[in-house]
Design an enzyme around this catalytic site. Structure first.
Site, PDB file in Angstrom:
ATOM      1  N   MET A   1     103.203  11.740  38.069  1.00 61.74           N
ATOM      2  CA  MET A   1     104.713  11.747  37.928  1.00 61.74           C
ATOM      3  C   MET A   1     105.210  13.233  38.703  1.00 61.74           C
ATOM      4  O   MET A   1     104.433  13.942  38.574  1.00 61.74           O
ATOM      5  CB  MET A   1     105.099  11.749  36.559  1.00 61.74           C
ATOM      6  CG  MET A   1     104.800  10.516  35.697  1.00 61.74           C
ATOM      7  SD  MET A   1     105.765   9.131  36.848  1.00 61.74           S
ATOM      8  CE  MET A   1     104.614   7.814  36.289  1.00 61.74           C
TER       9      MET A   1
ATOM     10  N   LEU B   1      96.908   8.450  39.399  1.00 59.95           N
ATOM     11  CA  LEU B   1      96.285   9.621  40.385  1.00 59.95           C
ATOM     12  C   LEU B   1      96.859  10.035  41.599  1.00 59.95           C
ATOM     13  O   LEU B   1      96.865   9.068  42.448  1.00 59.95           O
ATOM     14  CB  LEU B   1      94.622   9.380  40.361  1.00 59.95           C
ATOM     15  CG  LEU B   1      93.899   9.263  39.358  1.00 59.95           C
ATOM     16  CD1 LEU B   1      92.410   8.733  39.523  1.00 59.95           C
ATOM     17  CD2 LEU B   1      93.731  10.373  38.149  1.00 59.95           C
ATOM     18  N   GLU B   2      97.562  11.012  41.694  1.00 60.13           N
ATOM     19  CA  GLU B   2      98.531  11.484  42.437  1.00 60.13           C
ATOM     20  C   GLU B   2      97.834  12.407  43.720  1.00 60.13           C
ATOM     21  O   GLU B   2      98.269  13.063  44.533  1.00 60.13           O
ATOM     22  CB  GLU B   2      99.682  11.768  42.214  1.00 60.13           C
ATOM     23  CG  GLU B   2     100.299  10.976  41.229  1.00 60.13           C
ATOM     24  CD  GLU B   2     101.988  11.198  40.784  1.00 60.13           C
ATOM     25  OE1 GLU B   2     102.614  12.341  41.310  1.00 60.13           O
ATOM     26  OE2 GLU B   2     102.519  10.610  40.041  1.00 60.13           O
ATOM     27  N   ASN B   3      96.487  12.705  43.098  1.00 62.60           N
ATOM     28  CA  ASN B   3      95.885  13.869  44.005  1.00 62.60           C
ATOM     29  C   ASN B   3      94.344  13.401  44.539  1.00 62.60           C
ATOM     30  O   ASN B   3      93.552  14.086  44.733  1.00 62.60           O
ATOM     31  CB  ASN B   3      95.580  14.807  43.079  1.00 62.60           C
ATOM     32  CG  ASN B   3      96.718  15.532  42.708  1.00 62.60           C
ATOM     33  OD1 ASN B   3      97.642  16.091  43.445  1.00 62.60           O
ATOM     34  ND2 ASN B   3      97.160  15.588  41.419  1.00 62.60           N
TER      35      ASN B   3
ATOM     36  N   GLN C   1     105.844   3.978  42.518  1.00 58.59           N
ATOM     37  CA  GLN C   1     106.706   4.935  42.282  1.00 58.59           C
ATOM     38  C   GLN C   1     107.703   4.903  43.690  1.00 58.59           C
ATOM     39  O   GLN C   1     107.646   5.519  44.672  1.00 58.59           O
ATOM     40  CB  GLN C   1     106.481   6.134  42.099  1.00 58.59           C
ATOM     41  CG  GLN C   1     105.434   6.256  40.876  1.00 58.59           C
ATOM     42  CD  GLN C   1     104.760   7.734  40.778  1.00 58.59           C
ATOM     43  OE1 GLN C   1     105.486   8.681  41.080  1.00 58.59           O
ATOM     44  NE2 GLN C   1     103.454   7.756  40.634  1.00 58.59           N
TER      45      GLN C   1
END
Length: 562
Positions: free
Chosen positions: A1, A387-389, A446
């Site tokens: 997020m 997981l955005e990384n 997203q």
């Protein structure tokens, strides 16, 4: 997020700027005759001997520093939640005043000393911290008032194990407890496919009880019954119970065996579902208990699990202080209540600041084992991958298949990739989704904080429009995911994301365009997808802040899709 949603911070009162130097209790008391002159110092007898302003105080079972209960006091706009006790003391004597505190701004002090009144304080703390100060009584002082208080309009504070050590003032002290006996009469009182309920006899002098499964402590309660959740279906478990008080823990009771019933064949989700993220922290959005989450949400993703020092492994820590004293027992009970209402509650891994790395076989095993342990402990129905990384498709696939083997066919797996992660089937997120297509529930991409992206027709679309939602969803729908595995992820309000918010009516138009071919913009898909799963939002908290406008509009629309 996005960062705007996940920073765990609390308001700081600007007027309070003085530095705090904490003095701790000495290794031993000044004299062998020194005693703790405070009564009900650990709040084991509720608020007996204590008076709290404006009915601001109550005794709670979690969090506690020692024993089974602690004080929770909640300031209001015109009240600082001051809790006091008159303590008998001897004249011309020195006393050490100490207490353990947690939560919001907390003050500890003494008045009526006959010399110089004293106090000390600490800013808000997420863990127990000791406050300590000393005072000397005057020549004719036989009683002082000790107090705790918070700060006006700030978060609730907790206090426990308060002491006024010094010469015996003659007012009496709390009797020293003895270790209780082991509980008797332990029996299984009920079972379900994922839980075993236990009951036992009361133990004299006990203030709480610990429940063990297979020799490992799984929960602590103050009553003589408990329900252990998150268990596998059709499985036998061994349980024991101990009794506790301030003096220690008893020996374990005799063991009983409880066997769970058969579980469901698969996840009982509606054809079209709404997913909402629930914030386990206070970042300015409405603070909610799970029980407060609007009924339109079919899947509630608890944000977030925390990384551990073990590669790939995660844990979960309820932010009780940030959520106004929400206890773990209440949280677990609310999960069960939501499930009884037909909802799924899952734990989300990642977020904008998530640092979980699953990039080899060992970390994949650690991930699966730790998520399954959380499912057993809290009763979660599954996991959300946010997981955005960075994500390694090979080992995340391995981890999720291992988890599925443990949890069975009822496991719920959701994903929340960013738009860039789903632009091509060669991207790691997309490949992971396709690798686990047979056990995947839904991908809620997203559609925000992303700028312009390519649609399935090769044209560039800017976020914030029906075309952006439909043309990007088309990539997933034509790239191999089943329509039932595709959802539209949008912010619940303008404050929920840095960019990309669209009105609920736009979300509904995009849903109609994809499922029925109506309400489209300039882009119209070559076919319709009536099985489209639904929509997701960040977050239920931001939705509540905006009066539940998002879920009130999108929820019924999703559930009415063909």
């Amino acid at each position: 997020m996005p960062l705007v949603m996940s920073i765990r911070s609390r308001f700081r009162v600007g007027a309070v700027t003085a530095a705090l130097a904490l003095a701790f209790l000495p290794a031993g008391h000044a004299s062998a005759a020194d005693v703790n002159n405070a009564k009900n110092a650990g709040f084991e007898a509720g608020l007996s001997n204590w008076t709290c302003s404006a009915n601001s105080g109550t005794a709670v079972s979690s969090p506690v520093h020692g024993g089974a209960t602690a004080l929770r006091a909640t300031p209001a706009g015109q009240d600082n939640a001051r809790c006091t006790q008159a303590v008998a003391v001897k004249p011309n004597s020195t006393y050490t005043l100490s207490a353990w505190v947690q939560g919001g701004y907390t003050y500890l002090g003494a008045t009526g000393t006959g010399t110089t009144d004293v106090s000390t304080w600490t800013p808000d703390s997420s863990s127990w911290k000791q406050l300590s100060t000393t005072f000397t009584t005057g020549a004719s002082t036989t009683s002082v008032t000790v107090y705790t208080h918070g700060w006006y309009g700030q978060a609730a504070y907790y206090a426990d194990d308060l002491s006024v050590y010094g010469p015996d003032g003659g007012g009496g002290t709390d009797p020293s407890p003895t270790v209780p006996a082991a509980p008797s009469g332990l029996a299984v009182s009920g079972t379900s496919s994922s839980s075993v309920s236990l009951a036992w006899n009361t133990v004299s002098g006990a203030t709480g009880y610990h429940v063990y499964r297979g020799g490992t402590k799984v929960t602590a309660v103050t009553g003589t019954s408990a329900t252990v959740t998150g268990l596998a279906a059709s499985t036998s478990y061994s349980f024991q119970v101990t009794a506790t008080n301030a003096a220690g823990e008893s020996a374990k009771s005799g063991a009983v065996t409880g066997t769970t019933t058969a579980g469901p064949v698969g996840p009982a989700l509606p054809k079209h579902a709404v997913t909402g993220y629930w914030q386990n922290f206070n970042n300015g959005a409405a603070v909610q208990k799970l029980a407060d989450v609007q009924s339109q949400y079919d899947i509630i993703a608890v944000a977030f699990a925390d990384a551990t020092s073990t590669p790939g492994a995660v844990t979960f820590n309820l932010d009780s202080a940030g959520l106004g004293g929400y206890t773990v027992d209440q949280f677990k009970a609310d999960i069960r209540a939501k499930q009884a209402a037909g909802k799924k509650v899952i734990v989300s891994v990642g977020g904008e600041r998530g640092t979980v790395a699953v990039n080899d076989a060992a970390s994949a095993t650690n991930f699966a084992n730790s998520v399954y342990a959380l499912m057993q402990e809290y009763g979660f129905d599954g996991v959300d991958i946010d997981l955005e990384n960075g994500l390694n498709a090979t080992y995340m696939t391995q981890a999720l298949r291992s988890l599925s083997a443990k949890a069975g066919s009822s496991l719920v797996i959701t994903m929340a990739p960013q738009t860039i992660d789903m632009q091509s089937t060669s991207n790691s997120y997309f490949r992971t989704a396709l690798n686990i297509k047979d056990i995947l529930t839904v991908v809620n991409m997203q559609y925000y904080n992303s700028g312009s992206m390519l649609g399935c027709d090769g044209k560039v679309y800017s976020q914030g429009s029906v075309d952006f939602l439909t043309a990007l969803a088309c990539i997933q729908l034509e790239g191999g995911l089943a329509p039932s595995q595709v959802g539209l992820g949008l912010p619940a309000s303008t404050r929920g994301a840095g960019s990309g918010y669209v009105a609920p009516s736009v979300v509904n138009s995009a849903l109609d365009c994809l499922t029925k071919g109506t309400g489209c913009g300039s882009f119209k898909p070559s076919r319709t997808y009536p099985e489209l799963r639904g929509a997701m939002t960040w977050s239920t908290n931001w939705d509540a802040t905006a009066g539940n406008a998002w879920s009130n509009a999108v929820g019924p629309h999703v559930h009415a899709l063909p």
